[in-house]
Design an enzyme around this catalytic site. Structure first.
Site, PDB file in Angstrom:
ATOM      1  N   LYS A 134     -13.973 -14.784  -9.728  1.00  0.00           N
ATOM      2  CA  LYS A 134     -15.322 -14.247  -9.592  1.00  0.00           C
ATOM      3  C   LYS A 134     -15.259 -12.875  -8.943  1.00  0.00           C
ATOM      4  O   LYS A 134     -14.282 -12.617  -8.243  1.00  0.00           O
ATOM      5  CB  LYS A 134     -16.237 -15.186  -8.808  1.00  0.00           C
ATOM      6  CG  LYS A 134     -15.697 -15.704  -7.464  1.00  0.00           C
ATOM      7  CD  LYS A 134     -15.171 -14.750  -6.425  1.00  0.00           C
ATOM      8  CE  LYS A 134     -16.110 -13.704  -5.889  1.00  0.00           C
ATOM      9  NZ  LYS A 134     -15.394 -12.804  -4.895  1.00  0.00           N
ATOM     10  N   TYR A 219     -21.728 -15.718  -3.774  1.00  0.00           N
ATOM     11  CA  TYR A 219     -21.645 -17.107  -3.292  1.00  0.00           C
ATOM     12  C   TYR A 219     -23.021 -17.609  -2.859  1.00  0.00           C
ATOM     13  O   TYR A 219     -23.369 -18.765  -3.094  1.00  0.00           O
ATOM     14  CB  TYR A 219     -20.668 -17.208  -2.114  1.00  0.00           C
ATOM     15  CG  TYR A 219     -19.222 -17.087  -2.506  1.00  0.00           C
ATOM     16  CD1 TYR A 219     -18.512 -18.196  -2.967  1.00  0.00           C
ATOM     17  CD2 TYR A 219     -18.549 -15.881  -2.415  1.00  0.00           C
ATOM     18  CE1 TYR A 219     -17.174 -18.087  -3.316  1.00  0.00           C
ATOM     19  CE2 TYR A 219     -17.220 -15.762  -2.765  1.00  0.00           C
ATOM     20  CZ  TYR A 219     -16.541 -16.870  -3.219  1.00  0.00           C
ATOM     21  OH  TYR A 219     -15.217 -16.758  -3.570  1.00  0.00           O
TER      22      TYR A 219
HETATM   23  P1  NAD Z   1      -6.045  -7.685  -3.915  1.00  0.00           P
HETATM   24  O1  NAD Z   1      -6.349  -6.234  -3.803  1.00  0.00           O
HETATM   25  O2  NAD Z   1      -5.385  -8.323  -2.749  1.00  0.00           O
HETATM   26  O3  NAD Z   1      -5.169  -7.968  -5.213  1.00  0.00           O
HETATM   27  C1  NAD Z   1      -5.448  -7.376  -6.447  1.00  0.00           C
HETATM   28  C2  NAD Z   1      -4.191  -7.320  -7.270  1.00  0.00           C
HETATM   29  O4  NAD Z   1      -4.467  -6.605  -8.474  1.00  0.00           O
HETATM   30  C3  NAD Z   1      -3.042  -6.579  -6.577  1.00  0.00           C
HETATM   31  O5  NAD Z   1      -1.852  -7.292  -6.745  1.00  0.00           O
HETATM   32  C4  NAD Z   1      -2.970  -5.258  -7.306  1.00  0.00           C
HETATM   33  O6  NAD Z   1      -1.657  -4.724  -7.332  1.00  0.00           O
HETATM   34  C5  NAD Z   1      -3.439  -5.646  -8.688  1.00  0.00           C
HETATM   35  N1  NAD Z   1      -3.970  -4.529  -9.464  1.00  0.00           N
HETATM   36  C6  NAD Z   1      -3.716  -4.325 -10.773  1.00  0.00           C
HETATM   37  N2  NAD Z   1      -4.294  -3.204 -11.203  1.00  0.00           N
HETATM   38  C7  NAD Z   1      -4.893  -2.663 -10.145  1.00  0.00           C
HETATM   39  C8  NAD Z   1      -5.665  -1.467  -9.955  1.00  0.00           C
HETATM   40  N3  NAD Z   1      -5.909  -0.616 -10.961  1.00  0.00           N
HETATM   41  N4  NAD Z   1      -6.160  -1.218  -8.724  1.00  0.00           N
HETATM   42  C9  NAD Z   1      -5.961  -2.061  -7.700  1.00  0.00           C
HETATM   43  N5  NAD Z   1      -5.234  -3.211  -7.820  1.00  0.00           N
HETATM   44  C10 NAD Z   1      -4.706  -3.508  -9.030  1.00  0.00           C
HETATM   45  O7  NAD Z   1      -7.429  -8.403  -4.253  1.00  0.00           O
HETATM   46  P2  NAD Z   1      -7.768  -9.950  -4.093  1.00  0.00           P
HETATM   47  O8  NAD Z   1      -8.475 -10.136  -2.808  1.00  0.00           O
HETATM   48  O9  NAD Z   1      -6.588 -10.759  -4.384  1.00  0.00           O
HETATM   49  O10 NAD Z   1      -8.892 -10.122  -5.244  1.00  0.00           O
HETATM   50  C11 NAD Z   1      -8.555 -10.264  -6.604  1.00  0.00           C
HETATM   51  C12 NAD Z   1      -9.708 -10.950  -7.344  1.00  0.00           C
HETATM   52  O11 NAD Z   1      -9.943 -12.229  -6.756  1.00  0.00           O
HETATM   53  C13 NAD Z   1     -11.049 -10.225  -7.262  1.00  0.00           C
HETATM   54  O12 NAD Z   1     -11.755 -10.380  -8.465  1.00  0.00           O
HETATM   55  C14 NAD Z   1     -11.783 -10.914  -6.131  1.00  0.00           C
HETATM   56  O13 NAD Z   1     -13.193 -10.859  -6.253  1.00  0.00           O
HETATM   57  C15 NAD Z   1     -11.293 -12.330  -6.307  1.00  0.00           C
HETATM   58  N6  NAD Z   1     -11.292 -13.093  -5.051  1.00  0.00           N
HETATM   59  C16 NAD Z   1     -11.784 -14.349  -5.068  1.00  0.00           C
HETATM   60  C17 NAD Z   1     -11.764 -15.108  -3.918  1.00  0.00           C
HETATM   61  C18 NAD Z   1     -12.238 -16.526  -3.935  1.00  0.00           C
HETATM   62  O14 NAD Z   1     -12.428 -17.101  -2.878  1.00  0.00           O
HETATM   63  N7  NAD Z   1     -12.405 -17.127  -5.113  1.00  0.00           N
HETATM   64  C19 NAD Z   1     -11.280 -14.568  -2.724  1.00  0.00           C
HETATM   65  C20 NAD Z   1     -10.750 -13.267  -2.747  1.00  0.00           C
HETATM   66  C21 NAD Z   1     -10.771 -12.536  -3.924  1.00  0.00           C
END
Ligand code: NAD
Length: 365
Positions: A134, A219
């Site tokens: 999400k 949420y």
């Molecule tokens: P994050 O920044 O920690 O990780 C993102 C990943 O995407 C990294 O490994 C990064 O290298 C990669 N990536 C690939 N192309 C990229 C670009 N152009 N720019 C930046 N990063 C790039 O983020 P996250 O917190 O892991 O979030 C990822 C997804 O998960 C999002 O959609 C976020 O909304 C969702 N999320 C959901 C929950 C949940 O509880 N369900 C919690 C946190 C995040």
């Protein structure tokens, strides 16, 4: 081609071998092992590293079978940690090759919001089911493209709405549906946190699609929708930004109100400006129920107006979400969190932003 024999071939071969054995009294064949679907994680950031990969180890029907990453050093670390051979490692440009790997059944898309459509569509074209984090994407058009791509490929698409599997949220839905404390009249819900690093993708509109509304306000919006069991007919919203350098083109904080067809009113708030907002209260004709904290990975609990606690056993929401999706695929039944559910949220969030822009109530009916 993946040189490893596929699990399907192995299972088929062992089932045939068992069927050809003569009947020997007293000899009981071990039960056929549970089929575990292979998941490939696309994007190895915080969520994949700290929640999803550990949760995969706790699932009954899933296993980590591949990774998709743009960072070769990360791939090496993950390969060592999870014992993944080279042929299970992909980058964003080689996702078409997933088609040649029968050990990967599902791609779990965990990249920034504005890349979800690209990665979902690539996975669907490679013949994989998709579980996507999400918010589903940053626009309704992108969400629709994802739904269309998975439909065209004959694959399932689920959105990572983990709280649909969380017992305390399910208990609140039951209490409201069964009118244990009377009929639902209104919901107040809020989720926010203080955002740190000013350079992260969450603050870049093209990758995030917006501010905290997209990220965590969703949420609270979800809670309003699943508690009421209805879709809103109108929405109004206001956004505020105190730090215009850090928050460029996205809101810092946002409040919104919605009206539902049966007259239920809801009021939501979300922010990147302060911590500790993490709750909902559902007000009913004879009382109320509340979860506080409501949306975390662990420790969700609450109270009811009749003095009873809402405190069902803690569990791994990601493991439950992935096991449910695997069972949907294995049993060919629809997921409770399909792409259409993500699209519905995106339609409402679009209306919320329209109301912020125009200062007017936006009708959704
Ligand atoms: P994050 O920044 O920690 O990780 C993102 C990943 O995407 C990294 O490994 C990064 O290298 C990669 N990536 C690939 N192309 C990229 C670009 N152009 N720019 C930046 N990063 C790039 O983020 P996250 O917190 O892991 O979030 C990822 C997804 O998960 C999002 O959609 C976020 O909304 C969702 N999320 C959901 C929950 C949940 O509880 N369900 C919690 C946190 C995040």
């Amino acid at each position: 081609m993946n040189p490893l024999p596929s699990r399907r071939h192995f299972l088929k071969a062992s089932t045939l071998a068992a069927a050809s054995l003569p009947f020997i009294p007293g000899l009981s064949l071990a039960a056929e092992p549970k089929r575990k679907l292979g998941f490939a994680l696309c994007g190895l950031g915080n969520l994949s590293t700290n929640q999803i990969a550990p949760a995969l180890q706790k699932t009954e029907y899933c296993k980590l079978a591949g990774i998709i990453t743009g960072t070769p050093e990360k791939a090496k670390r993950w390969q060592a940690k999870y014992d993944l051979p080279d042929q299970c490692v992909y980058n964003y440009g080689t996702m078409a090759k997933l088609a040649d790997n029968p050990d990967i059944d599902v791609v779990y898309v965990v990249t920034p919001n504005g890349l979800h459509a690209d990665h979902t569509i690539a996975a669907a074209k490679a013949g994989k089911h998709v579980l996507c984090e999400k918010p589903m994407e940053v626009s309704q058009e992108k969400c629709q493209q994802m739904i269309d791509a998975c439909k065209a490929a004959g694959k399932q698409l689920a959105i990572g709405y983990r709280l649909h599997f969380e017992p305390n949220h399910l208990e609140c839905i039951r209490l409201v549906r069964e009118k244990v404390l009377g009929s639902l009249k209104s919901v107040e819900a809020g989720f926010g946190f203080h955002i740190g690093d000013p350079n992260q993708w969450r603050l870049k509109k093209e990758l995030s699609g917006g501010g905290p509304m997209m990220d965590v306000g969703i949420y609270a919006l979800q809670a309003m929708r699943y508690l009421s069991g209805e879709e809103p007919v109108s929405v109004s919203a206001t956004a505020t930004t105190t730090d215009t350098v850090k928050f460029r083109g996205i809101e810092e904080s946002l409040t919104w109100q919605m009206t539902f067809p049966g007259g239920i009113q809801t009021s939501g708030s979300t922010t990147y400006g302060l911590g500790g907002v993490n709750r909902f209260t559902a007000n009913t004709t004879h009382g109320w129920l509340t979860l506080d904290p409501a949306y975390g990975y662990h420790g969700i609990s609450g109270m009811r107006s009749d003095g009873k606690a809402i405190q069902l056993a803690d569990m791994d929401q990601f493991a439950a979400e992935m096991d449910d999706f695997a069972q949907c695929i294995l049993n060919n039944r629809p997921t409770r969190v399909p792409g259409e559910e993500g699209l519905r949220d995106m339609k409402i969030i679009t209306a919320i932003y329209e109301s912020v822009r125009t200062g007017k109530v936006v009708n959704l009916a």
